[in-house]
Design a protein around this motif. Structure first.
Motif, PDB file in Angstrom:
ATOM      1  N   HIS A  92       0.875  -1.351   0.075  1.00  0.00           N
ATOM      2  CA  HIS A  92       0.097  -0.106   0.029  1.00  0.00           C
ATOM      3  C   HIS A  92       0.869   1.117   0.024  1.00  0.00           C
ATOM      4  O   HIS A  92       2.025   1.193   0.700  1.00  0.00           O
ATOM      5  CB  HIS A  92      -0.866  -0.067   1.291  1.00  0.00           C
ATOM      6  N   GLN A  93       0.566   2.117  -0.751  1.00  0.00           N
ATOM      7  CA  GLN A  93       1.257   3.831  -0.734  1.00  0.00           C
ATOM      8  C   GLN A  93       0.035   4.742  -0.522  1.00  0.00           C
ATOM      9  O   GLN A  93      -0.348   4.995  -1.505  1.00  0.00           O
ATOM     10  CB  GLN A  93       1.739   3.783  -2.285  1.00  0.00           C
ATOM     11  N   PRO A  94       0.096   5.075   0.906  1.00  0.00           N
ATOM     12  CA  PRO A  94      -1.042   6.146   1.161  1.00  0.00           C
ATOM     13  C   PRO A  94      -0.521   7.321   0.457  1.00  0.00           C
ATOM     14  O   PRO A  94       0.500   7.610   0.117  1.00  0.00           O
ATOM     15  CB  PRO A  94      -0.670   6.041   2.799  1.00  0.00           C
ATOM     16  N   SER A 100      -1.954  13.603  -4.785  1.00  0.00           N
ATOM     17  CA  SER A 100      -1.562  12.186  -4.942  1.00  0.00           C
ATOM     18  C   SER A 100      -2.502  11.159  -4.239  1.00  0.00           C
ATOM     19  O   SER A 100      -2.350  11.257  -3.088  1.00  0.00           O
ATOM     20  CB  SER A 100      -0.182  12.253  -4.444  1.00  0.00           C
ATOM     21  N   PRO A 101      -3.041  10.315  -4.904  1.00  0.00           N
ATOM     22  CA  PRO A 101      -3.919   9.465  -4.538  1.00  0.00           C
ATOM     23  C   PRO A 101      -3.336   8.386  -3.715  1.00  0.00           C
ATOM     24  O   PRO A 101      -2.116   8.080  -3.898  1.00  0.00           O
ATOM     25  CB  PRO A 101      -4.677   8.975  -5.681  1.00  0.00           C
ATOM     26  N   TYR A 117      -6.974   5.054  -5.555  1.00  0.00           N
ATOM     27  CA  TYR A 117      -8.233   5.544  -4.941  1.00  0.00           C
ATOM     28  C   TYR A 117      -8.008   7.033  -4.457  1.00  0.00           C
ATOM     29  O   TYR A 117      -6.899   7.351  -4.083  1.00  0.00           O
ATOM     30  CB  TYR A 117      -8.362   4.615  -3.685  1.00  0.00           C
ATOM     31  N   PHE A 118      -8.800   7.756  -4.912  1.00  0.00           N
ATOM     32  CA  PHE A 118      -8.801   9.228  -4.484  1.00  0.00           C
ATOM     33  C   PHE A 118      -9.801   9.310  -2.920  1.00  0.00           C
ATOM     34  O   PHE A 118     -10.943   8.682  -3.118  1.00  0.00           O
ATOM     35  CB  PHE A 118      -9.499  10.166  -5.428  1.00  0.00           C
ATOM     36  N   HIS A 119      -9.287  10.064  -2.239  1.00  0.00           N
ATOM     37  CA  HIS A 119     -10.015  10.214  -1.053  1.00  0.00           C
ATOM     38  C   HIS A 119     -10.620   9.013  -0.131  1.00  0.00           C
ATOM     39  O   HIS A 119     -11.621   8.678  -0.008  1.00  0.00           O
ATOM     40  CB  HIS A 119     -11.611  10.972  -1.075  1.00  0.00           C
TER      41      HIS A 119
END
Ligand code: ADP
Ligand code: MG
Length: 712
Positions: A92-94, A100-101, A117-119
């Motif tokens: 996972h890359q928050p 940057s999503p 994923y946005f938001h």
């Protein structure tokens, strides 16, 4: 084709009837919020999209399909494809803020793919896509800097559930804030409630067409496998369309049967008044007028009630036919009435009829909403006493307090708003008045059937002789200057002209503003010869302008569509219509019918704005090619589909959710014949099929018609 809104017609339920709805249908006639998994917030949105009841969801048909079956490897997935891919979650890359999503990097043995994923909430994603696990994801594959990615996959499931998502999915018309998934789930929940319906379709029809049962058909329309499965010509869709049409035709037939059951008057006058008027006319009746009168007089002579439609183009001479039929009633000592849809038109009918009737020694009364106080009271008094033998008016004629002494014939001029006669006759208990409905709209047969069912029809197909054809030209609005110059030459020759301002669908205020502006431009050039009428003017004001156009100093009449109905000014031989592409063809035809009424050649200029679509071009070409209203109506139906024709919304025509007059044309006639046959054999709907048909009427909320079975 646009989806049609829930249907509304004369046979819709009143609350009293819904109480008698068959129990079988209860699961379908509950509120949307009663569905499992649909909360109050989404229930509101679903209601807005599909309608308030669970049954509405069944009729909410997919507008597309998504094929989730393609299952390529990551490296082979083409850009833009909707794919269902099996991947391993690597890390996972928050994201770091808005730009940057959040990325979940996954891979199969051919390469890596990012789920973007946005938001998104990190812990929710950790849960959905745990590192090290295998997941099946479905969504659109895109490439960003040559790296495959999938933004917000619609499905993320463990491998064991892959088959459930690797399918063809329906896509529904939706609204802001209502996710497809939610809507789809609601439809699925609705589909679990389908009752086991008795078969109401004629048992010989079903196998001939290979149609499925009702339940199978409903399930099938919500489970398209290919894009062609959502077209209106599938077996399932045709069956459901037929159900809807059958309910429409049965309801109309029941209303009609009841109206026919009431005893009427046998009206057979001695002809002395008709003779007097016909000989006083400066012309002979056309053959079409004569034939229509033969049919009308034969109906009137029966002691059952007349229910006949007189259909004829603008200017085909319907008013005269109506007058002669009315005189037939007067000859027998009855009163006769003519009701028009607008004040202008009522006054015009009065102006046509009154001198002719007076010549025959008949008294004509006029009563409209504009009549108030003493004048009205006196008119109402003469109607009640019967000294008013012919009465012309608007809806005011059928208001509380207006009682005829002995009305024998009611003529209703519907122009192009339909169904008025049904509403009226429903409220008109006990009185069996012969009824003649006049319509100027050359409505296609299929649509006519939905509004009138199996009504008797007389058509005036021939125009009075001596009419010149209208030269119709189509040109762009940016040639306005030339048009005005041409108009100036014509006006100098002494002709009169109409200038029709654009239709503004959303706002009659804007429409009036546009007309006022155009009038002031034209006044700068033509001065006081320019008059203006629009729908927001008061009656007497409008009348004054119309009178000035007819016989006074106004030669150029700028108007909104209020001139569409009414006004007979034979000297007017030019019509300019701005933004002609915004009008329905029937409406253009109606407008154009205002010219070409005298013996002078006439010209109609259709001006279009620059964004003219392919269909728009074809439609205007039809106007140029023909003056045959019936052909125009059929072409319009073909080019635009039924939803648009005649502006169904205003026309009062019933609209359908499943049936499509363009695609299902032949089903209309089938449904009509089937309804007729069934009611002949089983007028009270008591046979097993009759019982099933009652369920059908309730299913499509034609409950009110069921009332007519109970000897009301
Ligand atoms: P509609 O009501 O069908 O639009 P109208 O009854 O207003 O048509 O008739 C249009 C015009 O044609 C009127 O001026 C009318 O006097 C005239 N007219 C009617 N019948 C005939 C006929 N048989 N011959 C010549 N003119 C006629
Ligand atoms: Mg009769």
């Amino acid at each position: 084709m646009g989806r049609l809104r829930p249907s509304r017609d004369a046979c819709r339920p009143s609350t009293a009837d819904t109480a008698l709805r068959p129990e079988l249908l209860y699961p379908l006639f509950a509120e949307i919020s009663r569905l499992k998994g649909v909360g109050p917030r989404y229930a509101k949105l679903i209601e807005k999209t599909a309608g308030p009841q669970i049954v509405d969801l069944l009729w909410h048909l997919p507008s597309g399909v998504i094929d989730r079956r393609p299952s390529p490897k990551v490296a082979e997935a083409p850009d833009g494809l909707i794919a269902t891919i099996t991947v391993q979650v690597l890390r996972h890359q928050p994201g770091s803020g808005r730009r940057s999503p959040y990325r979940v990097v996954c891979a199969d043995d051919t390469g890596e793919i990012d789920l973007v994923y946005f938001h998104a909430k990190g812990d929710w994603l950790q849960n959905l896509l745990p590192v090290g696990q295998t997941r099946v994801v479905s969504g659109r594959v895109e490439h960003w800097n040559d790296r495959p990615q999938m933004a917000h996959p619609e499905h993320v499931v463990p491998e064991s559930e892959a088959e459930a998502i690797r399918t063809v999915e329906p896509v529904y018309p939706s609204t802001d804030g209502l996710p497809q998934k939610t809507l789809k789930r609601a439809v699925e929940a609705a589909l679990t409630r389908l009752p086991d319906m008795p078969e109401w379709i004629n048992p010989t029809i079903l196998p001939t067409h290979g149609w499925p049962s009702w339940g199978d058909a409903v399930r099938a329309v919500h489970a398209p496998q290919t894009p062609t499965d959502i077209e209106p010509d599938t077996k399932a869709r045709r069956r459901l369309a037929y159900d809807e049409l059958l309910s429409n035709q049965l309801a109309l037939a029941l209303v009609r049967a009841r109206m026919k059951r009431q005893p009427g008057h046998a009206i057979r006058g001695d002809g002395h008044l008709r003779e007097a008027v016909i000989t006083a006319l400066p012309f002979a009746l056309t053959n079409a007028q004569r034939m229509a009168l033969v049919e009308i007089e034969a109906d009137m002579a029966q002691d059952s009630r007349m229910l006949r439609l007189l259909q004829g183009d603008v200017g085909s001479g319907k008013t005269l036919v109506a007058l002669i039929a009315m005189l037939n009633a007067v000859e027998c000592g009855y009163q006769a009435s003519l009701m028009a849809p607008t004040e202008i038109l009522a006054r015009q009918h009065f102006a046509t009829i009154e001198p002719l009737a007076r010549a025959a020694g008949i008294r004509v009364e006029i009563l409209t909403g504009r009549d108030k106080g003493k004048g009205r009271a006196a008119a109402v008094g003469r109607i009640a006493e019967g000294t008013a033998q012919l009465v012309v008016g608007t809806h005011a004629l059928f208001q509380e307090g207006v009682e005829f002494r002995n009305l024998g014939l009611a003529v209703i001029d519907e122009q192009h708003r339909f169904g008025v006669h049904q509403r009226m006759s429903l409220g008109n208990k006990g009185r069996a008045v012969d009824t003649l409905v006049m319509t100027a709209t050359p409505i296609p047969r299929t649509l006519m059937m939905t509004a009138y069912g199996d009504l008797d029809v007389s058509r005036l197909t021939e125009k009075p002789p001596g009419r010149q054809p209208i030269d119709t030209r189509v040109m762009p609005l940016d040639r306005l200057g030339e048009v005005i110059d041409g108009l100036a030459r014509k006006l100098d020759q002494g002709i009169k002209a109409y200038w029709v301002c654009p239709l503004v669908e959303e706002s009659d205020k804007l429409e009036v503003a546009a007309a006022e502006e155009r009038a002031s431009t034209l006044r700068r050039r033509f001065g006081d010869r320019v008059g203006l009428v629009h729908g927001r003017m008061k009656g007497p004001e409008k009348d004054a302008v119309m009178a000035a156009f007819k016989e006074g100093g106004v030669d150029l009449l700028v108007a909104t569509t209020v001139i569409e109905v009414g006004v007979d000014v034979p000297a007017a031989t030019v019509m300019v219509i701005e933004h002609a592409e915004r009008f329905g063809l029937a409406q253009l035809h109606q407008l154009r019918g205002r010219i070409g009424r005298g013996d002078q050649a006439s010209t109609c200029l259709l001006l279009y704005g620059n964004a003219l679509s392919e269909t728009g071009r074809a439609r205007l070409a039809v106007m140029r090619e023909t003056e045959d209203g019936f052909r125009i109506a059929e072409e319009d139906l073909r080019l635009r589909g039924a939803g648009e024709v005649l502006g169904t919304r205003q026309s009062g025509l019933p609209s359908f959710r499943l049936a499509d007059p363009a695609a299902h044309a032949e089903l209309f006639a089938m449904a009509r014949d089937d309804a007729r046959l069934l009611l002949d054999k089983d007028p009270e709907l008591e046979s097993p099929r009759g019982e099933a048909v009652r369920v059908l009427l309730y299913l499509f909320e034609r409950d009110a018609a069921v009332r007519y079975l109970r000897g009301a």
